[in-house]
Design a protein around this motif. Structure first.
Motif: not given
Ligand code: CMX
Length: 434
Positions: A283-296
């Motif tokens: 679903g809509v990721p949290t900001e923390e999840q997005l941050r991790d995904f972006a760094f990945e």
């Protein structure tokens, strides 16, 4: 008001006089210098060509004939085309005349459909579009006139004719590709009397009970129409056209450049990235999840599509305009909400990553803000246009207006064949040693 052709007939001698005067009086003034990094770095920042249809200011974004984009976001595509070419907005009469031109020229020859239907089923929609345009080259009016012999100052006249034919058929072919590639293959024809954006929306065949998809199409075609002259598609179209290759050759060459993932194809990659995050986090990721995904994404050596730009150093106004449209029409759509959330997170991630790169002796990321491609896909997705390999085709229909306007004006001005000087690495070594 006179028609587009009549306005240009009057305007072009003035454009020519102005340019001749500037070159005569100031031809030897230096406007740019090139260093070694620029020669190896895609000529970034080198001022070596002219484009009068629009400029991109690093701190402001796109300015079309003196109008900042967001101030003219209400314009319809046919008005934008008129503006790009003449610097003026058409009145109702001139706009209606241009719409009639498109009506008159919108019939796509049967051989185009035969060819597109015969292409392998895994052909990319961009390859299909380019093929569809290129195969119509046999109809070039410019080529016909040139073969018979024509005066140089008339070059722009058959080029405009070719451009109007290409632009009238382009949305029909593009929508037909959508039907062939993703639906039952039934072609929906151009509706006479309907405007360009609404026509394209209608031919795509998606449900639009409120007319807001047609509104999005008008906005989309306006926003992507032009982005000055140095970007890959415009520059390629210009270079090919400078050899007096006709508009079919020139515009299809430009579109081949638009099909690259660092340019127009980024919009298909972008939505893919957004959907990947939603799939990963359910679903809509949290900001923390997005941050991790972006760094990945970054640490695996990939770019974050839709972010960064070769010229812009601020949020792309085209992105801002699309965000505003999304807030008005689909604020509760989870894909759009993810786009909004990515905007809160990714610029900071890119900034941090850029600092990390600099510490490792690499280039900084010059612009961490979203570009046009970061938001447009989510809007299309909302209306059921979910086949994202198709997105660059939409971009192409629009960008052809800019490329063709530039081509016509260059023909009118008699711009010389493009031929910058290349040097070898050996030459650079000697030059820096001395
Ligand atoms: N994610 C990760 N790294 C990025 C980045 C991003 N979004 N944007 C720039 N960088 C990297 C570049 O790859 C470059 O790395 P190297 O030096 O290792 O090659 C470095 O940062 C410096 O690049 P820059 O000077 O900031 O940007 P460029 O002018 O070289 O490139 C662009 C511009 C658009 C190609 C780049 O920002 C990018 O790849 N963005 C993602 C793709 C994208 O959205 N493209 C669409 C642009 C709009 C369009 O033309 O349609």
């Amino acid at each position: 008001m006179p028609t587009l052709q009549e306005v240009l007939q009057k305007r072009i001698p003035k454009y020519r006089e102005e340019v001749q005067q500037i070159v005569r009086s100031h031809g030897d003034k230096v406007i740019s210098e090139v260093n070694v990094a620029q020669a190896y770095g895609g000529m970034r920042g080198v001022k070596g060509m002219i484009c009068d249809t629009s400029v991109v200011e690093p701190d402001k974004g796109l300015i079309v004939r003196g109008h900042p984009l967001l101030e003219i976001k209400h314009l319809w595509p046919e008005e934008v085309f008129f503006l790009l070419l003449t610097g003026d907005l058409p009145d109702d009469e001139a706009k209606a005349a241009l719409q009639k031109e498109f009506d008159r020229r919108s019939q796509v020859p049967e051989y185009v459909w035969k060819l597109l239907r015969a292409m392998p089923s895994d052909s990319h929609p961009m390859c299909m579009l380019d093929t569809g345009i290129l195969v119509m080259e046999r109809e070039s009016i410019f080529r016909g006139w040139y073969t018979k012999g024509m005066k140089r100052e008339d070059y722009w006249i058959p080029t405009l004719d070719d451009a109007l034919n290409i632009l009238a058929r382009m949305p029909v072919i593009a929508a037909g590709i959508y039907q062939i590639r993703y639906k039952e293959g039934n072609i929906i024809r151009w509706t006479h009397g309907l405007d360009y954006g609404a026509n394209y929306a209608n031919m795509l065949g998606l449900p639009d009970p409120t007319g807001s998809f047609a509104k999005l199409m008008r906005l989309y075609l306006n926003f992507h129409a032009d982005h000055e002259g140095g970007n890959v598609s415009a520059n390629t179209c210009h270079t090919v056209g400078s050899a007096l290759s006709d508009a079919y050759y020139s515009v299809s060459a430009g579109l081949n450049g638009l099909a690259g993932p660092l340019h127009g194809l980024a919009n298909q990659e972008c939505l893919g990235w957004i959907l990947d995050t939603m799939e990963r986090f359910g679903g809509v990721p949290t900001e923390e999840q997005l941050r991790d995904f972006a760094f990945e994404t970054l640490r695996s050596g990939r770019v974050i599509p839709g972010y960064g730009h070769a010229v812009l150093r601020v949020v792309d106004p085209r992105y801002a305009g699309f965000l505003e449209f999304g807030k008005e029409h689909m604020s509760d759509d989870p894909v759009f909400q993810t786009v909004e959330r990515v905007f809160n997170v990714v610029p900071k991630v890119l900034q941090e990553y850029s600092e990390e790169r600099v510490r490792q002796g690499k280039n900084p990321i010059a612009n961490c803000w979203p570009n046009v491609d970061a938001g447009s896909g989510a809007l299309l997705y909302h209306y059921g246009l979910t086949e994202f390999p198709y997105y660059t085709v939409l971009f192409s229909v629009s960008r052809s207006m800019g490329m063709l306007s530039q081509l016509i004006l260059n023909r009118a001005l008699g711009t010389a064949i493009t031929r910058p000087k290349s040097v070898s690495t050996q030459w650079i070594k000697k030059a820096v040693a001395s």
